[in-house]
Design a protein around this motif. Structure first.
Motif, short mmCIF file in Angstrom:
data_model
loop_
_atom_site.label_atom_id
_atom_site.label_comp_id
_atom_site.label_asym_id
_atom_site.label_seq_id
_atom_site.Cartn_x
_atom_site.Cartn_y
_atom_site.Cartn_z
N ASP A 7 0.83 -1.20 0.00
CA ASP A 7 0.00 0.00 0.00
C ASP A 7 0.88 1.26 0.00
OD1 ASP A 7 -2.33 1.40 -0.17
OD2 ASP A 7 -3.20 0.63 1.68
N ILE A 8 0.24 2.42 0.01
CA ILE A 8 0.91 3.70 -0.20
C ILE A 8 2.16 3.87 0.65
CG2 ILE A 8 0.64 6.21 -0.12
CD1 ILE A 8 -1.04 4.91 -2.26
N ASN A 9 2.06 3.62 1.94
CA ASN A 9 3.19 3.88 2.83
C ASN A 9 3.94 2.63 3.27
OD1 ASN A 9 1.03 6.35 3.94
ND2 ASN A 9 3.02 6.86 3.11
N ASP A 10 3.65 1.50 2.61
CA ASP A 10 4.39 0.27 2.90
C ASP A 10 5.80 0.36 2.33
OD1 ASP A 10 2.16 -0.71 4.13
OD2 ASP A 10 1.55 -2.01 2.47
N LYS A 11 6.77 -0.09 3.12
CA LYS A 11 8.16 -0.06 2.67
C LYS A 11 8.57 -1.42 2.12
CE LYS A 11 9.68 3.56 5.87
NZ LYS A 11 10.64 3.94 6.94
N PRO A 12 8.99 -1.48 0.87
CA PRO A 12 9.44 -2.75 0.30
C PRO A 12 10.81 -3.14 0.82
CG PRO A 12 9.76 -0.99 -1.28
CD PRO A 12 9.07 -0.37 -0.09
N SER A 13 11.17 -4.39 0.63
CA SER A 13 12.53 -4.81 0.96
C SER A 13 13.50 -4.19 -0.04
CB SER A 13 12.63 -6.33 0.89
OG SER A 13 12.44 -6.79 -0.44
N SER A 14 14.78 -4.27 0.26
CA SER A 14 15.78 -3.66 -0.63
C SER A 14 15.71 -4.23 -2.04
CB SER A 14 17.19 -3.88 -0.05
OG SER A 14 17.32 -3.26 1.21
N GLY A 15 15.57 -5.55 -2.12
CA GLY A 15 15.48 -6.19 -3.43
C GLY A 15 14.24 -5.77 -4.18
N GLN A 16 13.10 -5.73 -3.49
CA GLN A 16 11.86 -5.29 -4.11
C GLN A 16 11.97 -3.84 -4.57
OE1 GLN A 16 9.17 -6.15 -0.81
NE2 GLN A 16 8.06 -7.61 -2.10
N LEU A 17 12.57 -2.99 -3.73
CA LEU A 17 12.67 -1.57 -4.04
C LEU A 17 13.44 -1.34 -5.34
CD1 LEU A 17 12.25 1.38 -3.22
CD2 LEU A 17 14.39 1.26 -1.93
N ILE A 18 14.57 -2.02 -5.50
CA ILE A 18 15.39 -1.84 -6.70
C ILE A 18 14.65 -2.34 -7.94
CG2 ILE A 18 17.51 -2.57 -7.86
CD1 ILE A 18 18.82 -2.69 -5.06
N THR A 19 14.10 -3.55 -7.85
CA THR A 19 13.41 -4.15 -9.00
C THR A 19 12.19 -3.34 -9.42
OG1 THR A 19 14.10 -6.36 -8.28
CG2 THR A 19 12.30 -6.24 -9.87
N LEU A 20 11.34 -3.00 -8.43
CA LEU A 20 10.10 -2.29 -8.73
C LEU A 20 10.37 -0.85 -9.18
CD1 LEU A 20 8.02 -3.62 -5.70
CD2 LEU A 20 7.73 -4.26 -8.10
N SER A 21 11.40 -0.24 -8.64
CA SER A 21 11.74 1.13 -9.03
C SER A 21 12.25 1.18 -10.47
CB SER A 21 12.79 1.72 -8.08
OG SER A 21 12.27 1.88 -6.78
N PHE A 22 13.09 0.20 -10.84
CA PHE A 22 13.56 0.13 -12.22
C PHE A 22 12.39 -0.08 -13.18
CE2 PHE A 22 18.09 -0.41 -11.07
CZ PHE A 22 18.66 0.32 -12.11
N GLN A 23 11.41 -0.84 -12.74
CA GLN A 23 10.23 -1.09 -13.54
C GLN A 23 9.51 0.22 -13.87
OE1 GLN A 23 7.81 -4.99 -13.16
NE2 GLN A 23 6.84 -3.54 -11.79
N HIS A 24 9.33 1.07 -12.86
CA HIS A 24 8.69 2.36 -13.07
C HIS A 24 9.56 3.29 -13.91
CE1 HIS A 24 4.85 2.63 -10.98
NE2 HIS A 24 5.34 1.79 -10.09
N MET A 25 10.88 3.21 -13.71
CA MET A 25 11.78 4.05 -14.49
C MET A 25 11.69 3.69 -15.98
SD MET A 25 14.89 4.93 -15.96
CE MET A 25 16.10 3.62 -15.71
N PHE A 26 11.63 2.39 -16.28
CA PHE A 26 11.53 1.97 -17.67
C PHE A 26 10.18 2.35 -18.27
CE2 PHE A 26 14.87 -1.36 -16.64
CZ PHE A 26 15.86 -0.73 -17.39
#
Length: 431
Positions: A7-26
């Protein structure tokens, strides 16, 4: 309503953060770099300022709205008008300072509108910009650029080239396939996938020049455009009238994105954090982008699509994408590689993009049940379309004119206010 994975303020794990952030960047990458390519500005600055604007947006909206800000397509034609276009020999904008001044003015108008909404509410804005005005202007934005897209796809130095047109068609049909036939995350980034496949095809047929990549440094500072340093601050009516009226469309687009995003993440963003905050954040992002030399910004539908597909709504993922975009903008060879994308490939993807813009205007008319049996609606839409697509201009002098979509937007607003029979029914987004 599907349950959120994060959800909006949930913090992902480090691995999730990198993968999901790259997804949005692409997801935003193709469109964000395409705009500066089309108007002769720096893709690196566009990428850098998209990250900065997104971080500012998250801060101002109190980390409640997971939206990414990228380059706005609505300002392509106004930038070309305000600056005199692109130098065909170098591919650079002839007078980029004019675009920056115009974009700063747009950001200030956003600020004024947000202040008025804060003090008086938003319903006056809905009355001023109903679908019968906004939708035809959106159609004008798309169709007005159609000649540019087709010319880029077919021609090289003003002459028809079957080889280059084949690259445009490969790019176009690749993007269409990813749009229509893919249902996973790839369907949210058809522009990027089309560019990649079109670029690979262009390499195979030998129309890509890699000399810029060989000469570029691995790390390189983006090409900043600082007012008073890289260009003279010269505010003219031509610049203001070319760019400022387009806020009629972009603010409406912003409201639409906030409504759609709210439905996706099950929030009411018109009410909390409030439309005044999100519009101010959008405008400030555009203003700061212009201070650095980047194009105007807007919230991106591509990233809303990623949110809907993944059900990952975390603002930390959007923040991660913004940070990655900023970092990538300093990779000189990567930016040089982007500059080698053939004009034909950009033209092929533009055919689809500009068509989608026009079609989204038609969709707005349909979704809002605009009655064309009503002569009032028929008159407003007809005048906007012909004035905008026909390139009508109200010239007061060589340096002072209102033309094209800017003139069409202004006439549309005036006709809606003065013609009898205006719909007084108010749409309530607070509930």
């Amino acid at each position: 309503m599907s349950k959120a994975v994060l959800d909006i303020n949930d913090k992902p794990s480090s691995g999730q953060l990198i993968t999901l952030s790259f997804q949005h960047m692409f997801a935003m990458f193709g469109s964000t770099i395409l705009v500066p390519q089309l108007v002769g500005l720096s893709p690196a600055i566009a990428l850098l300022t998209s990250g900065i604007a997104t971080i500012m947006f998250l801060l101002i909206t109190q980390f409640k709205v997971p939206a990414y800000l990228g380059s706005s397509f609505a300002f392509i034609a106004p930038i070309l008008i305000a600056t005199g276009g692109v130098d065909q020999a170098t591919g650079a904008n002839i007078n980029p300072g004019n675009a920056m001044i115009g974009a700063m003015a747009v950001g200030i108008v956003y600020g004024i509108v947000s202040l008025l909404i804060w003090k008086t509410g938003y319903k006056w804005l809905m009355r001023l910009l109903p679908p019968i005005v906004v939708a035809p202007v959106i159609i004008v934005i798309g169709l007005g650029l159609s000649g540019t897209a087709v010319g880029m796809a077919m021609n090289v130095n003003g002459e028809y080239s079957f080889l280059h047109f084949s690259a445009a068609l490969v790019t176009l049909f690749s993007a269409i396939i990813f749009t229509v036939y893919f249902k996973n995350i790839l369907s949210a980034m058809p522009i990027l996938m089309g560019l990649i496949i079109g670029y690979i095809y262009s390499c195979i047929i030998g129309i890509v020049d890699f000399s810029a990549v060989k000469e570029a440094s691995f790390f390189a500072m983006p090409e900043f455009l600082i007012p008073g340093v890289d260009y003279e601050i010269n505010i003219t009516l031509k610049i203001l009238l070319a760019m400022v009226p387009i806020v009629i469309v972009t603010i409406s687009e912003h409201i639409g994105h906030q409504l759609v995003l709210g439905k996706v993440v099950n929030r009411n963003y018109i009410k909390d954090p409030g439309l005044h905050r999100s519009i101010f954040a959008d405008g400030l992002g555009t203003f700061v982008s212009a201070l650095l030399g980047g194009p105007p910004k807007t919230t991106y539908g591509e990233n809303i699509g990623v949110l809907a597909i993944t059900r990952v709504y975390s603002v930390y993922v959007i923040l991660g994408a913004a940070v990655i975009a900023i970092i990538v903008s300093f990779f000189g060879q990567a930016m040089a590689l982007i500059s080698t994308i053939p004009t034909a490939v950009l033209g092929g993807i533009s055919i689809l993009l500009f068509g989608i813009i026009a079609s989204s205007g038609l969709r707005m008319l349909v979704e809002n049940n605009v009655d064309f049996g009503n002569n009032r609606n028929m008159v407003i839409a007809s005048v906007i379309l012909v004035v905008g697509i026909g390139g009508a201009a109200l010239r007061f002098s060589e340096s002072f004119a209102i033309e094209g979509m800017a003139l069409a937007a202004i006439i549309g607003v005036i006709l809606n206010l003065v013609l009898p029979g205006r719909d007084t029914k108010e749409v309530d987004y607070d509930n």
